[in-house]
Design a protein around this motif. Structure first.
Motif, short mmCIF file in Angstrom:
data_model
loop_
_atom_site.label_atom_id
_atom_site.label_comp_id
_atom_site.label_asym_id
_atom_site.label_seq_id
_atom_site.Cartn_x
_atom_site.Cartn_y
_atom_site.Cartn_z
N GLY A 161 -1.06 9.40 -7.66
CA GLY A 161 -2.31 8.68 -7.97
C GLY A 161 -2.07 7.46 -8.84
O GLY A 161 -1.22 6.62 -8.56
N GLU A 162 -2.83 7.37 -9.93
CA GLU A 162 -2.76 6.22 -10.87
C GLU A 162 -1.35 5.96 -11.39
O GLU A 162 -1.00 4.84 -11.72
N GLU A 163 -0.58 7.06 -11.49
CA GLU A 163 0.78 6.95 -12.03
C GLU A 163 1.61 5.90 -11.26
O GLU A 163 2.50 5.26 -11.82
N ILE A 164 1.28 5.73 -9.97
CA ILE A 164 2.03 4.74 -9.18
C ILE A 164 1.81 3.34 -9.75
O ILE A 164 2.74 2.55 -9.86
N PHE A 165 0.57 3.05 -10.15
CA PHE A 165 0.30 1.72 -10.73
C PHE A 165 1.04 1.55 -12.05
O PHE A 165 1.41 0.45 -12.43
N ARG A 166 1.23 2.68 -12.77
CA ARG A 166 1.93 2.58 -14.05
C ARG A 166 3.42 2.28 -13.82
O ARG A 166 3.99 1.39 -14.43
N ARG A 167 4.01 3.02 -12.84
CA ARG A 167 5.45 2.81 -12.59
C ARG A 167 5.72 1.57 -11.76
O ARG A 167 6.81 1.00 -11.83
N ALA A 168 4.76 1.15 -10.94
CA ALA A 168 4.96 -0.01 -10.06
C ALA A 168 3.67 -0.83 -10.06
O ALA A 168 2.87 -0.76 -9.13
N PRO A 169 3.45 -1.61 -11.13
CA PRO A 169 2.15 -2.29 -11.30
C PRO A 169 1.85 -3.34 -10.23
O PRO A 169 0.72 -3.79 -10.12
N PHE A 170 2.85 -3.68 -9.42
CA PHE A 170 2.64 -4.69 -8.37
C PHE A 170 2.07 -4.07 -7.10
O PHE A 170 1.78 -4.77 -6.14
N VAL A 171 1.91 -2.74 -7.07
CA VAL A 171 1.31 -2.08 -5.89
C VAL A 171 -0.18 -2.41 -5.86
O VAL A 171 -0.84 -2.44 -6.90
N ASP A 172 -0.72 -2.68 -4.65
CA ASP A 172 -2.12 -3.09 -4.54
C ASP A 172 -3.07 -1.94 -4.24
O ASP A 172 -4.22 -1.97 -4.64
N ALA A 173 -2.59 -0.94 -3.48
CA ALA A 173 -3.49 0.15 -3.12
C ALA A 173 -2.73 1.46 -3.00
O ALA A 173 -1.59 1.49 -2.55
N VAL A 174 -3.40 2.53 -3.40
CA VAL A 174 -2.86 3.88 -3.28
C VAL A 174 -3.90 4.68 -2.51
O VAL A 174 -5.04 4.80 -2.95
N ILE A 175 -3.51 5.19 -1.34
CA ILE A 175 -4.49 5.86 -0.47
C ILE A 175 -3.92 7.20 -0.02
O ILE A 175 -2.89 7.27 0.65
N GLY A 176 -4.59 8.28 -0.38
CA GLY A 176 -4.11 9.63 -0.07
C GLY A 176 -4.26 9.96 1.41
O GLY A 176 -5.01 9.30 2.13
N PRO A 177 -3.57 11.03 1.86
CA PRO A 177 -3.58 11.38 3.28
C PRO A 177 -4.95 11.82 3.80
O PRO A 177 -5.18 11.79 5.00
N ARG A 178 -5.85 12.22 2.90
CA ARG A 178 -7.19 12.61 3.36
C ARG A 178 -8.19 11.47 3.16
O ARG A 178 -9.39 11.66 3.34
N VAL A 206 0.85 -1.19 0.00
CA VAL A 206 0.00 0.00 0.00
C VAL A 206 0.89 1.24 0.00
O VAL A 206 1.80 1.35 0.82
N VAL A 207 0.62 2.16 -0.91
CA VAL A 207 1.31 3.45 -0.88
C VAL A 207 0.33 4.49 -0.34
O VAL A 207 -0.75 4.69 -0.91
N ALA A 208 0.71 5.10 0.80
CA ALA A 208 -0.13 6.14 1.41
C ALA A 208 0.68 7.43 1.46
O ALA A 208 1.82 7.48 0.99
N GLY A 209 0.10 8.48 2.01
CA GLY A 209 0.83 9.74 2.19
C GLY A 209 0.84 10.60 0.95
O GLY A 209 0.08 10.41 0.00
N CYS A 210 1.75 11.58 0.95
CA CYS A 210 1.70 12.66 -0.06
C CYS A 210 2.06 12.18 -1.47
O CYS A 210 1.54 12.72 -2.45
N VAL A 211 2.94 11.18 -1.61
CA VAL A 211 3.25 10.69 -2.95
C VAL A 211 2.02 10.00 -3.54
O VAL A 211 1.73 10.12 -4.74
N ALA A 212 1.27 9.30 -2.70
CA ALA A 212 0.03 8.65 -3.15
C ALA A 212 -0.91 9.70 -3.75
O ALA A 212 -1.47 9.51 -4.83
N GLN A 213 -1.05 10.82 -3.02
CA GLN A 213 -1.94 11.87 -3.48
C GLN A 213 -1.43 12.50 -4.77
O GLN A 213 -2.18 12.73 -5.71
N GLN A 214 -0.14 12.78 -4.78
CA GLN A 214 0.46 13.49 -5.90
C GLN A 214 0.47 12.65 -7.18
O GLN A 214 0.15 13.12 -8.25
#
Ligand code: 5AD
Ligand code: SF4
Length: 461
Positions: free
Chosen positions: A106-123, A96-104
């Motif tokens: 978003g979907e791009e994380i799945f593109r660069r790291a497709p093995f990530v399961d969840a992206v959850i912003g700080p809010r 799980v990627v949380a915190g400010c990079v998650a917010q900033q």
């Protein structure tokens, strides 16, 4: 890899959905993030997850990330590369990627790291547990979750979950405001954390009372712009400080981070009224000593305005000491501008300085100025600033030789487990050898000093 579906975050999960699973959290960044990790850990524990000390033993690994400078954000992706190896050996592992990079990102994380399961912003942290329940219940190979909504419930969090995280600690953080309504031209925080939301004063006080009843002596109120705090009924940080100072058991009160433009005379008076419980140390980021740079940063004050705030604080609270943040190499910063920043170090002077080389951030208005100061020049200025400040702190700490200071013990020193570590009310870090315990107040006689620490031994009482 087969494309994976993105699932909408669900909002409910059975209360014991994590039983049998272990979690591991890695945290980057500021005090808000450290505290957010405490809260996330509390939520995981409440759902039945247990902590794994090392990532290798975990079923869920959560990265609580920081995007304030490019370097911090890039570290997340290199760490994800490392964790990908773990996941290859254990396909059930959830990342799980949380915190400010998650917010900033978003979907791009799945593109660069497709093995990530969840992206959850700080809010959006309230969806962590339900999201994990869904991912664990489903087939993790085919599902993934993205939640980067700005919700208001992120700021509400039952204190007892946090206390369970660190039951021996006599210090507690309490978030009172989240987000930032300023638009400093270099800063990504207003995008990643959203607009300001404040908790009601009575709710904060109830939490502090409960913390005090459970043995907490020191409370630190947190917010990106903590002194902008104003709840729906119009209560301000000043009201909160005065009321907190009256709570039985609370010996120390701090708050961070303050914006100089909102350091009003009324707040300064309330701080004076909350002495001696209010600690005589304030972190007040100046960012630059040059009025021209401050103008381009859109900080809302100039050099004189900043110094006037320091003077107003000293006039009411003569024992007040200060820390600050400074950025070097902001677009257009000349040698003369930088000299003005160096000069600020002598003029105030500060006891702690966090200094950074300017780093371009996506979506910020300073991008329009270009990144005009070459990296070697930035690093050279940073080194000059740090060496000047080091000399100042060396001198300022040396004055403590032979003095006795009161230390709130935080725990064993990380570098030398035979020593204990704690802080004075004015925020100096003290290492000392003794038979003591976290949460105690010790009188320590200072025997040695460095620019960053005091060393000593408790005096017999
Ligand atoms: N580049 C360098 N430093 C920055 N900070 C915030 N944004 C940037 C940036 N783009 C610094 C400021 C702030 C601290 C938390 O990080 O000094 O106060
Ligand atoms: Fe960023 Fe400025 Fe807000 Fe601080 S006040 S979080 S530097 S925009």
């Amino acid at each position: 890899m087969r494309p994976r579906r993105t699932i909408a975050p669900p909002h409910e999960a059975p209360p014991d959905s994590g039983v049998g699973a272990r979690y591991h959290i890695e945290t980057w960044g500021c005090q808000m993030n450290v505290h957010d990790s405490e809260k996330l850990a509390g939520a995981l524990e409440q759902a039945g997850y247990r902590r794994a000390d090392v990532a290798d033993d975990a079923d869920v690994i959560l990265l609580n990330t920081c995007s304030i400078r490019e370097k911090a954000a890039e570290k997340v992706f290199s760490e994800l590369g490392r964790l990908h190896e773990l996941k290859r050996g254990n396909p059930e592992l959830l990342l799980v990627v949380a915190g400010c990079v998650a917010q900033q990102e978003g979907e791009e994380i799945f593109r660069r790291a497709p093995f990530v399961d969840a992206v959850i912003g700080p809010r959006a942290t309230s969806s962590l547990i339900p999201t994990l329940a869904r991912l664990r219940g489903g087939n993790p190979a085919r599902l993934r979750a993205l939640d980067i909504e700005y919700r208001e419930d992120s700021i509400r969090f039952p204190f007892d979950l946090i206390r369970r995280e660190s039951p021996e600690s006599a210090k507690a953080y309490v978030t009172i405001i989240e987000g930032c309504n300023h638009r400093c031209t270099y800063c990504i925080v207003p995008t990643t954390r959203g607009r300001e939301i404040c908790r009601p004063l009575e709710e904060v006080l109830a939490e502090v009372r409960a913390l005090a009843a459970s043995g907490v002596l020191e409370v630190e109120f947190l917010g990106q712009t903590v002194n902008a705090y104003r709840d729906a009924s119009g209560h301000t940080l000043g009201d909160l400080l005065r009321r907190t100072a009256e709570i039985d058991g609370i010996r120390r009160i701090r708050f961070t981070t303050s914006h100089p433009a909102q350091m009003t005379d009324k707040l300064v008076q309330a701080m004076a009224d909350a002495r001696p419980m209010l600690c005589p140390y304030l972190h007040l980021p100046a960012q630059s000593g040059s009025s021209a740079v401050l103008e381009r940063m859109r900080r809302g004050y100039d050099r004189r305005g900043y110094l006037a705030r320091i003077e107003a604080l000293r006039a009411r609270i003569p024992e007040m000491l200060f820390g600050t943040d400074l950025i070097v190499g902001f677009p257009g910063e000349t040698e003369q501008d930088f000299a003005a920043t160096l000069d600020l170090l002598d003029e105030v002077p500060f006891d702690t300085v966090y200094s950074f080389a300017y780093s371009e951030r996506p979506g910020t208005r300073a991008l329009d100025f270009g990144d005009t100061v070459p990296l070697p020049a930035k690093l050279e200025r940073l080194a000059r600033l740090q060496s000047r400040q080091r000399a100042i702190q060396e001198q300022r700490n040396r004055r403590f030789l032979g003095r006795t200071v009161e230390v709130l013990v935080e725990g064993k020193s990380k570098r030398d487990p035979s020593r204990w570590t704690g802080r004075t009310a004015d925020n100096r870090i003290v290492h000392f050898g003794a038979d003591t315990a976290a949460g105690r107040l010790e009188q320590v006689r200072v025997a040695q000093t460095t620019p960053y620490f005091l060393y000593g031994a408790p005096v017999a009482t």
